[in-house]
Design a protein around this motif. Structure first.
Motif, short mmCIF file in Angstrom:
data_model
loop_
_atom_site.label_atom_id
_atom_site.label_comp_id
_atom_site.label_asym_id
_atom_site.label_seq_id
_atom_site.Cartn_x
_atom_site.Cartn_y
_atom_site.Cartn_z
N GLY A 222 8.83 24.19 43.32
CA GLY A 222 7.58 24.48 44.01
C GLY A 222 7.69 25.71 44.90
N LEU A 223 8.80 25.81 45.64
CA LEU A 223 8.99 26.96 46.51
C LEU A 223 9.13 28.25 45.70
CD1 LEU A 223 11.44 25.40 49.14
CD2 LEU A 223 9.00 25.90 49.44
N TYR A 224 9.81 28.15 44.56
CA TYR A 224 9.97 29.32 43.68
C TYR A 224 8.61 29.79 43.17
CZ TYR A 224 11.74 32.15 39.78
OH TYR A 224 12.01 33.17 38.91
N THR A 225 7.79 28.84 42.74
CA THR A 225 6.46 29.17 42.23
C THR A 225 5.56 29.69 43.35
OG1 THR A 225 6.69 27.43 40.56
CG2 THR A 225 4.46 28.26 40.97
N THR B 175 13.29 29.07 32.96
CA THR B 175 14.40 28.22 33.39
C THR B 175 13.97 27.19 34.44
OG1 THR B 175 16.00 29.97 32.90
CG2 THR B 175 16.72 28.21 34.37
N PRO B 176 13.20 27.59 35.49
CA PRO B 176 12.76 26.57 36.45
C PRO B 176 11.88 25.50 35.80
CG PRO B 176 12.46 28.78 37.34
CD PRO B 176 12.78 28.94 35.89
N VAL B 177 11.08 25.89 34.80
CA VAL B 177 10.25 24.91 34.10
C VAL B 177 11.13 23.91 33.36
CG1 VAL B 177 8.45 24.60 32.36
CG2 VAL B 177 8.38 26.58 33.88
N LEU B 178 12.19 24.42 32.72
CA LEU B 178 13.12 23.53 32.00
C LEU B 178 13.81 22.58 32.96
CD1 LEU B 178 14.63 22.75 29.39
CD2 LEU B 178 16.29 24.54 29.94
N VAL B 179 14.29 23.10 34.09
CA VAL B 179 14.97 22.26 35.07
C VAL B 179 14.02 21.21 35.63
CG1 VAL B 179 16.13 22.25 37.31
CG2 VAL B 179 16.65 24.03 35.65
N THR B 180 12.78 21.61 35.90
CA THR B 180 11.79 20.66 36.41
C THR B 180 11.54 19.55 35.39
OG1 THR B 180 10.71 22.34 37.75
CG2 THR B 180 9.42 20.39 37.22
N VAL C 127 4.11 19.59 47.05
CA VAL C 127 3.59 18.29 47.50
C VAL C 127 4.23 17.16 46.71
CG1 VAL C 127 1.52 16.82 47.49
CG2 VAL C 127 1.40 19.15 48.40
N PHE C 128 4.34 17.31 45.38
CA PHE C 128 4.95 16.25 44.58
C PHE C 128 6.45 16.13 44.87
CE2 PHE C 128 1.23 17.02 41.65
CZ PHE C 128 0.62 15.82 41.94
N GLY C 129 7.09 17.24 45.19
CA GLY C 129 8.50 17.16 45.58
C GLY C 129 8.68 16.38 46.87
N LEU C 130 7.82 16.64 47.85
CA LEU C 130 7.89 15.91 49.12
C LEU C 130 7.57 14.43 48.91
CD1 LEU C 130 6.13 18.50 51.46
CD2 LEU C 130 8.58 18.01 51.29
N ALA C 131 6.63 14.15 48.00
CA ALA C 131 6.30 12.75 47.71
C ALA C 131 7.49 12.06 47.05
CB ALA C 131 5.08 12.69 46.79
N THR D 197 16.06 14.51 42.19
CA THR D 197 14.83 14.91 41.53
C THR D 197 13.86 15.55 42.52
OG1 THR D 197 15.05 13.16 39.92
CG2 THR D 197 12.86 14.09 40.19
N GLY D 198 13.72 14.93 43.69
CA GLY D 198 12.82 15.48 44.70
C GLY D 198 13.23 16.87 45.14
N LEU D 199 14.53 17.09 45.28
CA LEU D 199 15.01 18.41 45.68
C LEU D 199 14.75 19.46 44.60
CD1 LEU D 199 18.40 17.44 47.39
CD2 LEU D 199 16.29 18.19 48.51
N VAL D 200 14.94 19.08 43.34
CA VAL D 200 14.69 20.02 42.24
C VAL D 200 13.21 20.38 42.18
CG1 VAL D 200 14.67 20.26 39.73
CG2 VAL D 200 16.68 19.33 40.86
N VAL D 201 12.35 19.37 42.29
CA VAL D 201 10.90 19.62 42.25
C VAL D 201 10.49 20.50 43.44
CG1 VAL D 201 8.62 18.57 42.33
CG2 VAL D 201 10.44 17.48 41.03
N LEU D 202 11.04 20.21 44.61
CA LEU D 202 10.72 21.01 45.79
C LEU D 202 11.17 22.46 45.60
CD1 LEU D 202 9.60 21.02 48.68
CD2 LEU D 202 11.89 20.39 49.49
#
Length: 351
Positions: free
Chosen positions: A220-223, A4-9, A106-110, A212-217
């Motif tokens: 990342g935290l989940y992973t 699910t997180p992969v799909l959302v990302t 890192v990509f989420g923060l970027a 998008t940045g929040l979802v990626v972040l």
């Protein structure tokens, strides 16, 4: 593996990040495809012209996504096979998981434009860009699909982190599923942002940057937490409350039986959890862990007991007995192969 997180990302990050790398190329293909199709469109049917034009746009988009799905799924299977053939150790799995999590963070923060990170951009070699541009110039019906196949050479930053997850899975099936779900997630927003009018895409991209940045972040935290679970870190989510001084939840005592000086603790591995999550046993007794599965799927079937250096692949359905030896007072943690699901064996002193 929890996909699910992969799909959302893919749904959010893929539409913005990957479209920035690949969207312009696809827009050029669609424009040329429309120019080729215009000569075959009859002039005496103006009522159908709008639908015809929409079809001219959607068919190339479908071809592009199909080609991209094929190449990325094959890459995921290859990465998973490499990870499995290498027989990844617990330490290797842990570092891969931590690395993938940090990369996504890192990509989420970027994406959020955080100072110090906003300038981070992952770009493929110039030779790869020239090769893909050559594919984009092909004026054939298969041009979009060929371009989609070639995008495997042009990964955006988020794609690289998902590829790390596919490698860490250690399974061709799970690696392929990880990449396929990611590409499918990119489909709706990628099509909307990469293939629609340039002006509309620019407006939407700006409005979606924060989300998008929040979802990626978050992904990342989940992973990253999965890596912390594998490492047995006190900062992992399952241990953080206890690290901060909170009283741990009561351990289950009904899952343990003692017979002739040997104790057996029984847990059930479901597709989304180990149950009971915390069981109590006695120290100083030979202990056997019996894990039951019933049509169980995903990474939860890869059981990792880091402190004992054990890795066991559980059957989809059946019972697996694991000799834990004589346990000392304390706690023994176990996780799935990706650190996404965990459980605890609390070891009490003999009365």
């Amino acid at each position: 593996m929890n996909l699910t997180p992969v799909l959302v990302t893919g749904l959010f990050a893929g539409g913005v990040s990957c479209a920035a790398v690949q969207g312009g190329l696809l827009t050029g293909v669609i424009t040329r495809q429309r120019a080729l199709g215009a000569t075959a469109t009859t002039v005496d049917r103006p009522a159908s012209r709008g639908w015809t034009r929409l079809g001219d746009d959607l068919v190339p988009v479908g071809g592009f996504l199909s080609g991209k799905l094929v190449s990325h799924t094959l890459l995921g299977a290859l990465l998973g096979a490499v990870g499995g053939a290498a027989q990844l150790s617990v330490d290797t799995r842990t570092w891969l998981q931590l690395g993938a999590g940090l990369l996504i963070v890192v990509f989420g923060l970027a994406q959020l434009g955080v100072p110090g990170f906003r300038s981070i951009v992952v770009e493929p070699p110039a030779s790869w860009m020239r090769l893909v541009r050559t594919g984009a110039r092909m004026r054939t019906a298969l041009a979009p699909a060929i371009l989609g196949l070639l995008t495997v050479l042009l990964p955006c930053g988020v794609t690289l982190s998902v590829e790390a997850l596919a490698l860490a899975s250690g399974s061709p099936v799970e690696g392929a599923a990880t990449m396929a779900i990611f590409v499918l997630g990119t489909g709706p927003l990628f099509a909307l942002l990469g293939y629609a009018a340039r002006v509309a895409a620019t407006v939407w991209r700006g409005r979606l940057a924060l989300a998008t940045g929040l979802v990626v972040l978050g992904m990342g935290l989940y992973t990253l937490n999965g890596g912390l679970e594998l490492a047995g870190s006190p900062l992992a989510a399952s241990r953080l409350a206890q690290t901060l001084g909170a009283t741990p939840p009561a351990a289950d005592t009904t899952a343990t039986t003692v017979d002739a000086g040997t104790q057996t603790v029984t847990i059930t591995a479901r597709s989304s959890s180990y149950s009971p999550a915390n069981v109590k046993v006695k120290a100083g007794l030979p202990t056997t862990l019996m894990v039951r599965t019933d049509h169980t799927q995903g990474c939860i079937r890869a059981l990792v007991i880091r402190d004992l250096g054990m890795q066991k692949i559980l059957p989809a359905t059946g019972e697996t007995r694991i000799d834990l030896g004589v346990l000392q007072p304390g706690r023994l943690d176990y996780t799935c192969g990706m650190g996404m699901y965990s459980g605890t064996i609390t070891i009490d002193r003999q009365d």
